[in-house]
Design a protein around this motif. Structure first.
Motif, PDB file in Angstrom:
ATOM      1  N   GLU A 206     -17.820   0.635  -0.965  1.00 46.73           N
ATOM      2  CA  GLU A 206     -16.526   0.140  -1.421  1.00 46.73           C
ATOM      3  C   GLU A 206     -15.922  -0.838  -0.409  1.00 46.73           C
ATOM      4  O   GLU A 206     -15.372  -1.877  -0.778  1.00 46.73           O
ATOM      5  N   HIS A 207     -16.022  -0.498   0.870  1.00 47.40           N
ATOM      6  CA  HIS A 207     -15.479  -1.381   1.905  1.00 47.40           C
ATOM      7  C   HIS A 207     -16.172  -2.738   1.880  1.00 47.40           C
ATOM      8  O   HIS A 207     -15.507  -3.792   1.924  1.00 47.40           O
ATOM      9  N   ILE A 208     -17.507  -2.743   1.811  1.00 47.74           N
ATOM     10  CA  ILE A 208     -18.246  -4.006   1.839  1.00 47.74           C
ATOM     11  C   ILE A 208     -17.913  -4.858   0.618  1.00 47.74           C
ATOM     12  O   ILE A 208     -17.673  -6.069   0.735  1.00 47.74           O
ATOM     13  N   LEU A 209     -17.889  -4.252  -0.555  1.00 47.44           N
ATOM     14  CA  LEU A 209     -17.602  -5.022  -1.767  1.00 47.44           C
ATOM     15  C   LEU A 209     -16.177  -5.578  -1.749  1.00 47.44           C
ATOM     16  O   LEU A 209     -15.947  -6.731  -2.125  1.00 47.44           O
ATOM     17  N   ARG A 210     -15.234  -4.765  -1.303  1.00 48.79           N
ATOM     18  CA  ARG A 210     -13.837  -5.211  -1.276  1.00 48.79           C
ATOM     19  C   ARG A 210     -13.629  -6.271  -0.199  1.00 48.79           C
ATOM     20  O   ARG A 210     -13.019  -7.310  -0.430  1.00 48.79           O
ATOM     21  N   ASP A 211     -14.137  -5.996   1.003  1.00 47.11           N
ATOM     22  CA  ASP A 211     -13.914  -6.890   2.128  1.00 47.11           C
ATOM     23  C   ASP A 211     -14.596  -8.241   1.921  1.00 47.11           C
ATOM     24  O   ASP A 211     -14.048  -9.285   2.302  1.00 47.11           O
ATOM     25  N   SER A 212     -15.784  -8.234   1.320  1.00 56.06           N
ATOM     26  CA  SER A 212     -16.536  -9.474   1.132  1.00 56.06           C
ATOM     27  C   SER A 212     -15.993 -10.314  -0.011  1.00 56.06           C
ATOM     28  O   SER A 212     -16.221 -11.527  -0.062  1.00 56.06           O
TER      29      SER A 212
ATOM     30  N   THR B   9     -19.914   0.598  14.541  1.00 55.35           N
ATOM     31  CA  THR B   9     -19.842   1.633  15.580  1.00 55.35           C
ATOM     32  C   THR B   9     -18.497   1.634  16.292  1.00 55.35           C
ATOM     33  O   THR B   9     -18.136   2.621  16.924  1.00 55.35           O
ATOM     34  N   THR B  10     -17.737   0.543  16.212  1.00 52.12           N
ATOM     35  CA  THR B  10     -16.426   0.500  16.870  1.00 52.12           C
ATOM     36  C   THR B  10     -15.320   0.262  15.852  1.00 52.12           C
ATOM     37  O   THR B  10     -14.308  -0.352  16.143  1.00 52.12           O
ATOM     38  N   GLY B  11     -15.492   0.752  14.643  1.00 47.33           N
ATOM     39  CA  GLY B  11     -14.510   0.578  13.584  1.00 47.33           C
ATOM     40  C   GLY B  11     -15.201   0.266  12.285  1.00 47.33           C
ATOM     41  O   GLY B  11     -16.417   0.399  12.154  1.00 47.33           O
ATOM     42  N   ALA B  12     -14.427  -0.161  11.288  1.00 40.39           N
ATOM     43  CA  ALA B  12     -15.014  -0.506   9.998  1.00 40.39           C
ATOM     44  C   ALA B  12     -15.979  -1.673  10.169  1.00 40.39           C
ATOM     45  O   ALA B  12     -15.744  -2.585  10.968  1.00 40.39           O
ATOM     46  N   PRO B  13     -17.104  -1.678   9.428  1.00 45.78           N
ATOM     47  CA  PRO B  13     -18.054  -2.795   9.527  1.00 45.78           C
ATOM     48  C   PRO B  13     -17.381  -4.134   9.257  1.00 45.78           C
ATOM     49  O   PRO B  13     -16.530  -4.257   8.372  1.00 45.78           O
ATOM     50  N   LYS B  14     -17.762  -5.153  10.040  1.00 40.16           N
ATOM     51  CA  LYS B  14     -17.209  -6.491   9.882  1.00 40.16           C
ATOM     52  C   LYS B  14     -18.244  -7.400   9.248  1.00 40.16           C
ATOM     53  O   LYS B  14     -19.436  -7.336   9.572  1.00 40.16           O
ATOM     54  N   GLY B  15     -17.776  -8.267   8.334  1.00 39.86           N
ATOM     55  CA  GLY B  15     -18.672  -9.191   7.664  1.00 39.86           C
ATOM     56  C   GLY B  15     -18.876 -10.452   8.480  1.00 39.86           C
ATOM     57  O   GLY B  15     -17.940 -11.225   8.698  1.00 39.86           O
TER      58      GLY B  15
ATOM     59  N   PRO C 290     -26.800 -23.036  18.046  1.00 39.27           N
ATOM     60  CA  PRO C 290     -26.511 -23.445  16.672  1.00 39.27           C
ATOM     61  C   PRO C 290     -26.659 -22.345  15.639  1.00 39.27           C
ATOM     62  O   PRO C 290     -26.288 -22.549  14.473  1.00 39.27           O
ATOM     63  N   MET C 291     -27.174 -21.182  16.040  1.00 40.71           N
ATOM     64  CA  MET C 291     -27.408 -20.094  15.074  1.00 40.71           C
ATOM     65  C   MET C 291     -26.305 -19.035  15.069  1.00 40.71           C
ATOM     66  O   MET C 291     -26.434 -18.000  14.431  1.00 40.71           O
ATOM     67  N   LEU C 292     -25.198 -19.306  15.754  1.00 36.62           N
ATOM     68  CA  LEU C 292     -24.123 -18.313  15.829  1.00 36.62           C
ATOM     69  C   LEU C 292     -23.271 -18.302  14.559  1.00 36.62           C
ATOM     70  O   LEU C 292     -23.239 -19.271  13.794  1.00 36.62           O
ATOM     71  N   LEU C 293     -22.590 -17.182  14.364  1.00 34.19           N
ATOM     72  CA  LEU C 293     -21.717 -17.022  13.207  1.00 34.19           C
ATOM     73  C   LEU C 293     -20.635 -18.083  13.146  1.00 34.19           C
ATOM     74  O   LEU C 293     -20.235 -18.655  14.167  1.00 34.19           O
ATOM     75  N   ARG C 294     -20.119 -18.301  11.921  1.00 29.83           N
ATOM     76  CA  ARG C 294     -18.969 -19.182  11.761  1.00 29.83           C
ATOM     77  C   ARG C 294     -17.687 -18.410  12.029  1.00 29.83           C
ATOM     78  O   ARG C 294     -16.801 -18.881  12.749  1.00 29.83           O
ATOM     79  N   ARG C 295     -17.572 -17.234  11.438  1.00 33.31           N
ATOM     80  CA  ARG C 295     -16.393 -16.394  11.614  1.00 33.31           C
ATOM     81  C   ARG C 295     -16.689 -15.036  10.994  1.00 33.31           C
ATOM     82  O   ARG C 295     -17.747 -14.819  10.408  1.00 33.31           O
ATOM     83  N   TYR C 296     -15.737 -14.120  11.085  1.00 35.03           N
ATOM     84  CA  TYR C 296     -15.806 -12.843  10.378  1.00 35.03           C
ATOM     85  C   TYR C 296     -15.102 -13.000   9.030  1.00 35.03           C
ATOM     86  O   TYR C 296     -14.030 -13.617   8.943  1.00 35.03           O
ATOM     87  N   ARG C 297     -15.702 -12.441   7.983  1.00 33.82           N
ATOM     88  CA  ARG C 297     -15.136 -12.551   6.650  1.00 33.82           C
ATOM     89  C   ARG C 297     -13.732 -11.938   6.620  1.00 33.82           C
ATOM     90  O   ARG C 297     -13.516 -10.835   7.121  1.00 33.82           O
ATOM     91  N   GLY C 298     -12.803 -12.663   6.034  1.00 34.67           N
ATOM     92  CA  GLY C 298     -11.436 -12.177   5.918  1.00 34.67           C
ATOM     93  C   GLY C 298     -10.604 -12.326   7.160  1.00 34.67           C
ATOM     94  O   GLY C 298      -9.451 -11.888   7.192  1.00 34.67           O
ATOM     95  N   GLN C 299     -11.175 -12.963   8.225  1.00 34.16           N
ATOM     96  CA  GLN C 299     -10.438 -13.154   9.474  1.00 34.16           C
ATOM     97  C   GLN C 299     -10.503 -14.625   9.900  1.00 34.16           C
ATOM     98  O   GLN C 299     -10.991 -14.944  10.991  1.00 34.16           O
ATOM     99  N   PRO C 300     -10.034 -15.537   9.045  1.00 35.35           N
ATOM    100  CA  PRO C 300     -10.206 -16.965   9.338  1.00 35.35           C
ATOM    101  C   PRO C 300      -9.511 -17.432  10.608  1.00 35.35           C
ATOM    102  O   PRO C 300      -9.939 -18.400  11.233  1.00 35.35           O
TER     103      PRO C 300
END
Length: 461
Positions: A80-86, A132-138, A319-329
């Motif tokens: 539920e968290h992944i579907l909602r957060d993403s 491991t340190t809170g809710a999974p981040k996208g 160049p292979m690093l993330l752009r950002r965390y989903r929902g945290q622009p």
């Protein structure tokens, strides 16, 4: 260049747990999925170890959607968290009991939607961390980032369309999905996913390039006939957790291969690795791959010396690093001068070789004024013939600040606590010895074989 260029220009077949698709059949089935999801900005995939997952991910990427792999064993709250957060617009999967309203995936369908290639800045995948340190981040990874990461590994590992990749890793992590599926499709190399990563399945696959986590390689070494069957392979790669030096040496003795080790995170993909044409050293992960630079930062923010002894936090850029965390622009993911702080502790030698010591949050032990890396104590324990597995943590101590504490799984016959303490003291500085050793039946691990140390310092004590 398209992320899936190898699938379009070569003919890599894909097999999962004995079921196979030719490159043409995969393109056709993925085309049908792409037509199903066209216009959906974000698509979740029930990432079971199956051909359906490969087809679903491939089709959604062809359609330009951001793919969200949902762990096959995720419980209701995590799903539920992944579907909602993403913000996934729909889910692809064949288990309606777990995903109500999911669009089913049929690998026998065929279509050619002739869609334009996504742009490099478009999000290819949203990979959720372990939490491991809170809710999974996208973690948002763009097409350009994934392409850069896979191309750097292709160069480091001399990975070509002439290889056959074999692994049996989960298809919802970087290792199994991005490296182990998209890597093969980008390089144009056939993929044999064994369903489960058993020694017998690896031996029977007759590949040239094998991926495994340390637990897999330990089990392969436990079946010498299966290990010897890997001698004709070109390269064995270990990742997702540190490979114990005894397993490295045993694997070398049985297979003739010194395994490649590499380092990365969900947020960074693989940034450091040993090479197919270079040295491979037990306990070390090698040199930065193409396009990557690293820093070693001391606690006071200064540059730690690259002398092979000083411990610092590893910072990376590439160049292979993330752009950002989903929902945290608005949340910065890099320092002001462009570095990503990994939170991992490392040592870097004068020759540039990197050794990962552990997580700053759990693996830096401050004992009696000394800074001790848990990893080196674990390596010392694993050198004892009666130790099968070991995990070391710091436990609060009134006098020392933190006491070095070991959790050990022994081989048959066992060993006494005092013998292990003295063994470590004889191999390392005396102050690095464990003050206490707990003997346990099993160490808690996640799906990729990483020890979950936060579970050790609570109920297990």
């Amino acid at each position: 260049m398209r992320l899936l260029e190898g699938l379009l220009t070569h003919s890599p077949s894909v097999s999962v747990a004995g079921r196979a698709l030719s490159a043409e059949a995969l393109r056709n089935a993925a085309g049908a999925v792409a037509a199903d999801v066209r216009g959906a900005g974000t698509v979740a995939v029930d990432a079971t170890p199956s051909l359906e997952t490969v087809v679903a991910v491939t089709g959604a990427l062809l359609a330009g959607a951001a793919v969200v792999p949902v762990p096959a064993d995720a419980g209701p709250a995590e799903r539920e968290h992944i579907l909602r957060d993403s913000g996934a617009a729909l889910t692809l999967g064949n288990r309606p009991d777990r995903f109500a309203g999911a669009v089913p995936v049929d690998v026998t369908r065929a279509a050619d939607p002739s869609l334009p290639a996504p742009g490099g800045d478009d999000v290819a995948l949203v990979m959720y961390t372990s939490g491991t340190t809170g809710a999974p981040k996208g973690v948002e990874l763009t097409h350009a980032a994934v392409e850069a990461g896979l191309d750097a590994l292709g160069e480091a590992w001399a990975w070509t369309a002439q290889d056959t990749l074999v692994h049996g890793l989960p298809l919802f992590h970087v290792h199994g999905l991005i490296l182990g599926v998209l890597g093969a499709l980008r390089r144009g190399s056939p993929l044999v996913h064994t369903g489960r990563p058993t020694p017998a399945a690896y031996a029977a696959a007759r590949g040239t390039l094998y991926f495994g986590v340390p637990t897999v390689w330990s089990r392969v070494c436990g079946e010498p006939a299966a290990a010897r069957a890997l001698r004709p392979a070109r390269l064995l790669v270990s990742g997702s957790a540190p490979l114990p030096a005894p397993v490295f040496e045993r694997l070398h003795a049985l297979t003739g291969h010194r395994p490649v080790e590499r380092y990365g995170m969900t947020e960074t993909l693989i940034t450091i690795s040993s090479r197919a044409d270079g040295d491979r050293r037990p306990g070390q992960v090698g040199l930065p791959v193409a396009g990557v630079r690293t820093r070693l930062v001391a606690e006071d923010g200064s540059e730690a010396p690259r002398d092979g002894e000083a411990i610092g936090e590893l910072w990376v850029d590439g160049p292979m690093l993330l752009r950002r965390y989903r929902g945290q622009p608005g949340t910065p993911v890099r320092t002001e001068d462009g570095w990503f702080r990994t939170g991992d502790l490392a040592r870097i030698g004068p020759d540039g070789w990197h050794r990962i010591v552990g997580r700053a949050s759990t693996d830096l032990i401050k004992c009696g004024g000394y800074r001790i890396g848990a990893g080196e104590v674990e390596d010392a324990l694993l050198a004892h013939p009666a130790v099968r597995e070991a995990a070391v943590v710091g436990v609060p101590h009134a006098d020392l600040g933190e006491a070095v504490t070991a959790f050990v799984v022994t081989t048959e016959g066992g060993v006494e606590e005092r013998e292990l303490i003295d063994f470590v003291a004889a191999h390392l500085s005396v102050h690095k010895r464990p003050r206490t050793v707990h003997f346990v039946e099993v160490l808690p691990r996640n799906a990729m074989g990483k020890v979950q140390k936060k579970r050790l310092v609570g109920p297990m004590l």
